[in-house]
Design a protein around this motif. Structure first.
Motif, PDB file in Angstrom:
ATOM      1  N   ARG A 167     -25.298   6.768 -19.376  1.00 16.72           N
ATOM      2  CA  ARG A 167     -24.368   6.191 -18.387  1.00 16.72           C
ATOM      3  C   ARG A 167     -23.062   6.968 -18.341  1.00 16.72           C
ATOM      4  NH1 ARG A 167     -23.635  -0.030 -19.219  1.00 16.72           N
ATOM      5  NH2 ARG A 167     -22.501   0.194 -17.270  1.00 16.72           N
ATOM      6  N   LEU A 168     -22.509   7.286 -19.503  1.00 18.11           N
ATOM      7  CA  LEU A 168     -21.258   8.023 -19.568  1.00 18.11           C
ATOM      8  C   LEU A 168     -21.407   9.422 -18.970  1.00 18.11           C
ATOM      9  CD1 LEU A 168     -18.328   8.257 -20.556  1.00 18.11           C
ATOM     10  CD2 LEU A 168     -19.245   9.062 -22.733  1.00 18.11           C
ATOM     11  N   LEU A 169     -22.481  10.114 -19.323  1.00 15.48           N
ATOM     12  CA  LEU A 169     -22.701  11.460 -18.791  1.00 15.48           C
ATOM     13  C   LEU A 169     -22.880  11.451 -17.283  1.00 15.48           C
ATOM     14  CD1 LEU A 169     -25.069  12.923 -21.516  1.00 15.48           C
ATOM     15  CD2 LEU A 169     -22.708  13.597 -21.060  1.00 15.48           C
ATOM     16  N   SER A 170     -23.587  10.448 -16.752  1.00 14.11           N
ATOM     17  CA  SER A 170     -23.788  10.401 -15.299  1.00 14.11           C
ATOM     18  C   SER A 170     -22.479  10.113 -14.569  1.00 14.11           C
ATOM     19  CB  SER A 170     -24.867   9.389 -14.932  1.00 14.11           C
ATOM     20  OG  SER A 170     -24.468   8.076 -15.252  1.00 14.11           O
ATOM     21  N   LEU A 171     -21.560   9.381 -15.200  1.00 12.84           N
ATOM     22  CA  LEU A 171     -20.245   9.168 -14.587  1.00 12.84           C
ATOM     23  C   LEU A 171     -19.382  10.424 -14.656  1.00 12.84           C
ATOM     24  CD1 LEU A 171     -19.382   5.595 -15.890  1.00 12.84           C
ATOM     25  CD2 LEU A 171     -19.828   6.259 -13.531  1.00 12.84           C
ATOM     26  N   LEU A 172     -19.376  11.095 -15.803  1.00 10.49           N
ATOM     27  CA  LEU A 172     -18.588  12.315 -15.963  1.00 10.49           C
ATOM     28  C   LEU A 172     -19.128  13.459 -15.103  1.00 10.49           C
ATOM     29  CD1 LEU A 172     -17.915  12.277 -19.806  1.00 10.49           C
ATOM     30  CD2 LEU A 172     -16.309  11.744 -17.970  1.00 10.49           C
ATOM     31  N   ALA A 173     -20.393  13.379 -14.728  1.00 13.06           N
ATOM     32  CA  ALA A 173     -21.010  14.437 -13.925  1.00 13.06           C
ATOM     33  C   ALA A 173     -20.363  14.574 -12.552  1.00 13.06           C
ATOM     34  CB  ALA A 173     -22.504  14.177 -13.788  1.00 13.06           C
ATOM     35  N   TRP A 174     -19.684  13.541 -12.079  1.00 15.20           N
ATOM     36  CA  TRP A 174     -18.981  13.664 -10.794  1.00 15.20           C
ATOM     37  C   TRP A 174     -17.902  14.736 -10.886  1.00 15.20           C
ATOM     38  CZ3 TRP A 174     -20.846  12.036  -6.440  1.00 15.20           C
ATOM     39  CH2 TRP A 174     -21.697  10.931  -6.422  1.00 15.20           C
ATOM     40  N   PHE A 175     -17.354  14.937 -12.059  1.00 15.01           N
ATOM     41  CA  PHE A 175     -16.280  15.915 -12.249  1.00 15.01           C
ATOM     42  C   PHE A 175     -16.787  17.231 -12.820  1.00 15.01           C
ATOM     43  CE2 PHE A 175     -14.675  11.605 -12.792  1.00 15.01           C
ATOM     44  CZ  PHE A 175     -13.825  11.547 -11.699  1.00 15.01           C
ATOM     45  N   LEU A 176     -17.902  17.182 -13.521  1.00 19.46           N
ATOM     46  CA  LEU A 176     -18.497  18.377 -14.113  1.00 19.46           C
ATOM     47  C   LEU A 176     -20.017  18.288 -13.873  1.00 19.46           C
ATOM     48  CD1 LEU A 176     -17.774  20.904 -15.733  1.00 19.46           C
ATOM     49  CD2 LEU A 176     -18.174  19.591 -17.803  1.00 19.46           C
ATOM     50  N   PRO A 177     -20.473  18.761 -12.695  1.00 18.28           N
ATOM     51  CA  PRO A 177     -21.862  18.555 -12.265  1.00 18.28           C
ATOM     52  C   PRO A 177     -22.959  18.942 -13.255  1.00 18.28           C
ATOM     53  CG  PRO A 177     -20.569  19.451 -10.486  1.00 18.28           C
ATOM     54  CD  PRO A 177     -19.686  19.458 -11.692  1.00 18.28           C
ATOM     55  N   PRO A 178     -22.799  19.999 -14.082  1.00 21.10           N
ATOM     56  CA  PRO A 178     -23.890  20.298 -15.030  1.00 21.10           C
ATOM     57  C   PRO A 178     -24.200  19.146 -15.992  1.00 21.10           C
ATOM     58  CG  PRO A 178     -22.451  22.190 -14.828  1.00 21.10           C
ATOM     59  CD  PRO A 178     -21.793  21.062 -14.088  1.00 21.10           C
ATOM     60  N   LEU A 179     -23.246  18.248 -16.190  1.00 21.83           N
ATOM     61  CA  LEU A 179     -23.515  17.084 -17.053  1.00 21.83           C
ATOM     62  C   LEU A 179     -24.595  16.183 -16.472  1.00 21.83           C
ATOM     63  CD1 LEU A 179     -19.988  16.017 -18.358  1.00 21.83           C
ATOM     64  CD2 LEU A 179     -21.824  17.139 -19.603  1.00 21.83           C
ATOM     65  N   ALA A 180     -24.810  16.269 -15.151  1.00 25.45           N
ATOM     66  CA  ALA A 180     -25.869  15.464 -14.536  1.00 25.45           C
ATOM     67  C   ALA A 180     -27.232  15.877 -15.090  1.00 25.45           C
ATOM     68  CB  ALA A 180     -25.835  15.614 -13.019  1.00 25.45           C
ATOM     69  N   LEU A 181     -27.409  17.161 -15.348  1.00 27.52           N
ATOM     70  CA  LEU A 181     -28.678  17.621 -15.930  1.00 27.52           C
ATOM     71  C   LEU A 181     -28.853  17.082 -17.341  1.00 27.52           C
ATOM     72  CD1 LEU A 181     -28.602  21.303 -14.682  1.00 27.52           C
ATOM     73  CD2 LEU A 181     -29.956  19.408 -13.764  1.00 27.52           C
ATOM     74  N   VAL A 182     -27.774  17.069 -18.098  1.00 25.66           N
ATOM     75  CA  VAL A 182     -27.829  16.516 -19.458  1.00 25.66           C
ATOM     76  C   VAL A 182     -28.102  15.009 -19.389  1.00 25.66           C
ATOM     77  CG1 VAL A 182     -26.552  16.198 -21.616  1.00 25.66           C
ATOM     78  CG2 VAL A 182     -26.262  18.301 -20.295  1.00 25.66           C
ATOM     79  N   ALA A 183     -27.451  14.321 -18.449  1.00 23.13           N
ATOM     80  CA  ALA A 183     -27.671  12.880 -18.284  1.00 23.13           C
ATOM     81  C   ALA A 183     -29.123  12.591 -17.935  1.00 23.13           C
ATOM     82  CB  ALA A 183     -26.747  12.324 -17.201  1.00 23.13           C
ATOM     83  N   LEU A 184     -29.727  13.437 -17.091  1.00 30.59           N
ATOM     84  CA  LEU A 184     -31.139  13.251 -16.752  1.00 30.59           C
ATOM     85  C   LEU A 184     -32.030  13.436 -17.981  1.00 30.59           C
ATOM     86  CD1 LEU A 184     -31.441  15.025 -13.297  1.00 30.59           C
ATOM     87  CD2 LEU A 184     -31.685  12.592 -13.770  1.00 30.59           C
TER      88      LEU A 184
END
Length: 142
Positions: A69-86
């Protein structure tokens, strides 16, 4: 979750003893439980299988879901985190399917995975638009 222990759930049978009427629903895995296998853990109704699991596994079971959840929220500001969140979310989804996570974690997990996908889609559209504008304006020609 569900009813008070001792009240029969209409039409529900125990997941372990298929001929026994269910008296509760496990707050962790969602399984119907009968009087023989119902347990109370921290004031909640649990099935015998979930109650036998180590306490440590129960206490830290939500950490991965919260991380996704935290990574998917932070991914709005640092998009590569969306891959880590997935990746984290997918691992937690597998744990949920194996019964290692509380059933209630499923909703939060689905929300995190959806949000990470939306972040990737939005940033993909933004990047695609920027590249298109750059190419339409003549590129890097001086």
């Amino acid at each position: 979750m569900g009813t008070a222990v001792g009240q029969h759930l209409e039409g529900a049978l125990c997941g372990q003893h298929v001929k026994a009427m269910a008296v509760g629903v496990c707050a962790r895995c969602g399984t119907f439980t009968c009087l023989e296998c119902v347990c109370s853990v921290a004031g909640a109704v649990w099935c015998a299988a979930c109650a036998r699991r180590p306490v440590e596994a129960r206490e830290d079971s939500q950490v991965g879901v919260e991380l996704a959840r935290l990574l998917s929220l932070l991914a709005w500001f640092l998009p590569p985190l969306a891959l880590v969140a997935l990746a984290v979310g997918w691992h937690q989804r597998r744990r949920l399917q194996r019964g290692e996570l509380a059933w209630s974690a499923g909703w939060h997990l689905r929300q995190s995975l959806r949000q990470a996908l939306v972040v990737l889609a939005v940033w993909g559209l933004i990047l695609g638009g920027v590249v298109t504008l750059f190419l339409l304006s003549g590129g890097a020609s001086d």
